[in-house]
Design a protein around this motif. Structure first.
Motif, mmCIF file in Angstrom:
data_model
loop_
_atom_site.group_PDB
_atom_site.id
_atom_site.type_symbol
_atom_site.label_atom_id
_atom_site.label_comp_id
_atom_site.label_asym_id
_atom_site.label_seq_id
_atom_site.Cartn_x
_atom_site.Cartn_y
_atom_site.Cartn_z
ATOM 1 N N HIS B 4 -6.815 1.755 -9.305
ATOM 2 C CA HIS B 4 -5.706 0.855 -9.033
ATOM 3 C C HIS B 4 -4.965 1.307 -7.778
ATOM 4 N N MET B 7 -6.869 0.686 -4.567
ATOM 5 C CA MET B 7 -6.806 -0.710 -4.141
ATOM 6 C C MET B 7 -5.465 -0.983 -3.471
ATOM 7 N N ALA B 8 -4.382 -0.444 -4.056
ATOM 8 C CA ALA B 8 -3.053 -0.658 -3.480
ATOM 9 C C ALA B 8 -2.990 -0.087 -2.065
ATOM 10 N N LEU B 10 -5.503 0.427 -0.004
ATOM 11 C CA LEU B 10 -6.340 -0.403 0.880
ATOM 12 C C LEU B 10 -5.542 -1.605 1.368
ATOM 13 N N VAL B 11 -4.842 -2.251 0.435
ATOM 14 C CA VAL B 11 -4.078 -3.453 0.797
ATOM 15 C C VAL B 11 -2.943 -3.094 1.743
ATOM 16 N N GLU B 14 -4.169 -2.512 5.196
ATOM 17 C CA GLU B 14 -4.556 -3.776 5.821
ATOM 18 C C GLU B 14 -3.313 -4.570 6.208
ATOM 19 N N ARG B 15 -2.241 -4.422 5.408
ATOM 20 C CA ARG B 15 -0.992 -5.123 5.727
ATOM 21 C C ARG B 15 -0.443 -4.629 7.080
ATOM 22 N N VAL B 17 -2.262 -3.513 9.509
ATOM 23 C CA VAL B 17 -3.111 -4.135 10.529
ATOM 24 C C VAL B 17 -2.646 -5.557 10.795
ATOM 25 N N LYS B 33 -7.641 3.444 6.252
ATOM 26 C CA LYS B 33 -8.289 2.608 5.242
ATOM 27 C C LYS B 33 -9.710 3.109 4.990
ATOM 28 N N TYR B 37 -11.646 4.562 1.498
ATOM 29 C CA TYR B 37 -12.995 4.264 1.008
ATOM 30 C C TYR B 37 -13.807 5.539 0.868
ATOM 31 N N GLU B 49 -15.512 -0.179 7.905
ATOM 32 C CA GLU B 49 -14.142 -0.118 8.434
ATOM 33 C C GLU B 49 -14.113 0.614 9.770
ATOM 34 N N ARG B 52 -14.816 -1.298 12.729
ATOM 35 C CA ARG B 52 -13.789 -2.226 13.216
ATOM 36 C C ARG B 52 -12.942 -1.587 14.314
#
Lengths: 286, 250
Positions: B4, B7-8, B10-11, B14-15, B17, B33, B37, B49, B52
């Motif tokens: 969990h 995942m938080a 990772l988000v 990305e936010r 970015v 990020k 992983y 990633e 990128r």
């Protein structure tokens, strides 16, 4: 006191709009995640925002984002549940309902798919036609040809979005109407008379030839031992038993090959039907 | 619970970015990020990633870090050739003094080992020993002694062809007993067939002998080929573990 309460109202109003702005920014972010194919992240973020106090249109958008991300991840059952919750006033409503129903069709849950199409409020002819188009697919997947023809008659065949696919479905329906399934009993009997012929009948020519070679080779061995060694010798009994096992096993194999041929045919047809349902949906609603 | 939180994060990265206008901060966030992983052991995603992050300038602090993490992720997913080419292309642009260099060269050694290119692994060890910023306590050259006992590569094709004489392929892979067994099976099928034909039982000899012989023979060939692959994998894993143990804890 009055000024103070006015101040309180003003502050709460500002903070509320701030929350509102913040939420819409977060929804923009969730949309970005979806567009970038960060599907897991999109699902997580949508779930987080859905726990906040948000307006119904925002809820609709988030259910759509979550449902579409789940669709991308091939989590079709979860996807159709999310898409079902997208409300009537949303711009994503028709797409959500149709894809939600398609997911259920793909999973073979025709009852739920029909129910979803029943509750789909179609206001434009386009949506009505697509709803019926999916229904015709359900009929065909259930091999109900008369019902399929009836449904197809209700939609104009010349709509550019699905003309090609609809004619494909008609071809499949004609084929299904005339298709004769392979009989496992007949295949078994054939292989009893000439080993391997049952497999050839089921369309597995290579298997049939291999079976014929092996069984006839073994039968020659048995005949040779029977003639030269005599019927009561160990070798004769041994090879005789081996031959019997292969001979009977081959009859069973032939019957089974007919069943496999039928299953293969049905699976292939289902795949073609689903493909023809899916393409127009993706072309028009994506 | 841990999944969990992964995942938080990772988000959240990305936010950053999504929201930031600063290209440098975006790159940092993507790198972080990728490291999430890595912690999740999703090395394919790590590589995705890292890809990128577009960096052209070798003086960028992220450049050598990206190179190392990229090569590491590729090594972990078994793409040794890709890891080597990453190390090659990025390595030439990174100064030998850089702190990431020992790590890069270590990965290079392990990759060459995996590919059974021991001479190149050895020359990389020399290169590593020549760096000024490696641990003084580590005697890299002592590693070279292990290469005297490096496992030999068993070519699966050779094993298959050797098994034209039943069992020889297995012996080549070091499985003498299994090779003997294979030889015995083939020999008994052949002699049974020959004996039956000799005794006048032509069909029995031919059908039973040839069928069994054919099955045993092709089966033995496949087995030898598979065995060579398995033996290679097992040997190199053991050898690399030995090298890793001596590199990490001197």
């Amino acid at each position: 006191m009055r000024i103070f309460s006015l101040f309180l109202i003003l502050v709460s109003f500002i903070s509320l709009t701030a929350v509102g702005q913040n939420t819409s920014k977060r929804i923009d972010f969730a949309t970005y995640l979806l567009n970038q194919q960060f599907n897991q992240e999109a699902i997580y973020e949508s779930n987080q925002i859905l726990q906040l106090r948000i307006s119904p249109p925002q809820k609709d958008s988030l259910h759509y984002i979550r449902g579409w991300a789940e669709y991308n991840l091939k989590e079709l059952r979860a996807s159709s549940q999310s898409l079902k919750q997208v409300g009537h006033s949303s711009v994503f409503y028709p797409k959500s309902q149709l894809f939600g129903a398609y997911n259920l069709i793909y999973l073979g849950d025709f009852g739920k798919a029909s129910a979803m199409l029943d509750s789909f409020k179609t206001e434009t002819p386009l949506n009505r036609h697509f709803s019926l188009f999916l229904r015709s697919g359900i009929d065909l997947l259930q091999r109900d040809i008369p019902s399929f023809r009836e449904t197809v008659n209700k939609i104009p065949a010349d709509y550019y979005g699905y003309t090609k696919e609809l004619s494909q479905l008609n071809v499949i329906a004609d084929e299904l109407a005339t298709h004769k399934r392979k009989s496992p009993l007949l295949a078994g009997i054939l292989s009893g008379i000439l080993p391997g012929s049952g497999q050839v009948y089921s369309g597995k020519t290579g298997q049939g030839i291999a079976a014929l070679l092996l069984t006839s080779g073994l039968s020659l061995v048995v005949i040779e031992n029977f003639n030269k060694r005599g019927p009561d010798k160990f070798e004769t009994i041994f090879f005789g038993s081996v031959f019997t096992v292969f001979y009977i096993g081959n009859i069973y194999g032939a019957a089974f090959s007919a069943k496999i041929a039928n299953d293969d045919y049905n699976a292939l047809t289902d795949k073609q039907i689903l493909f023809n349902l899916h393409i127009p949906l993706r072309n028009i609603f994506n | 619970m841990q999944a969990h939180q992964y995942m938080a994060s990772l988000v959240e990265y990305e936010r950053i970015v999504f929201q930031s206008n600063d290209a440098g901060i975006k790159k940092q966030a993507i790198f972080k990020k990728a490291m999430v992983y890595k912690a999740m052991r999703s090395y394919e995603k790590t590589e995705e990633e890292l890809n990128r992050i577009g960096i052209r300038n070798p003086n960028d602090t992220l450049f050598p870090l990206k190179a190392y993490e990229m090569a590491f992720a590729q090594y972990m997913t078994g793409n040794y050739q890709a890891a080597l080419s990453t190390i090659e292309t990025y390595g030439v642009m990174i100064s030998g003094e850089h702190q990431v260099m020992p790590g890069l060269l270590t990965l290079k050694i392990l990759c060459y080992n995996q590919l059974f290119k021991f001479d190149r692994a050895e020359s990389t060890i020399h290169q590593l020993a020549g760096l000024s910023n490696t641990h003084d306590s580590l005697n890299y050259t002592s590693l070279l002694t292990y290469y005297e006992k490096a496992p030999h590569y068993k070519n699966p094709e050779t094993a298959k062809h050797l098994s034209i004489l039943p069992g020889l392929g297995q012996v080549y892979c070091g499985k003498v007993f299994e090779g003997g067994l294979s030889f015995l099976l083939n020999a008994s099928a052949l002699s049974f067939g020959a004996w039956e034909v000799y005794s006048g039982y032509y069909f029995t000899g031919y059908v039973v002998g040839v069928t069994l012989l054919q099955k045993f023979h092709t089966g033995g060939q496949h087995r030898a080929e598979l065995l060579a692959r398995q033996v290679n994998e097992k040997h190199i894993l053991k050898f690399n573990q030995l090298i890793i143990d001596n590199l990490v804890s001197p």
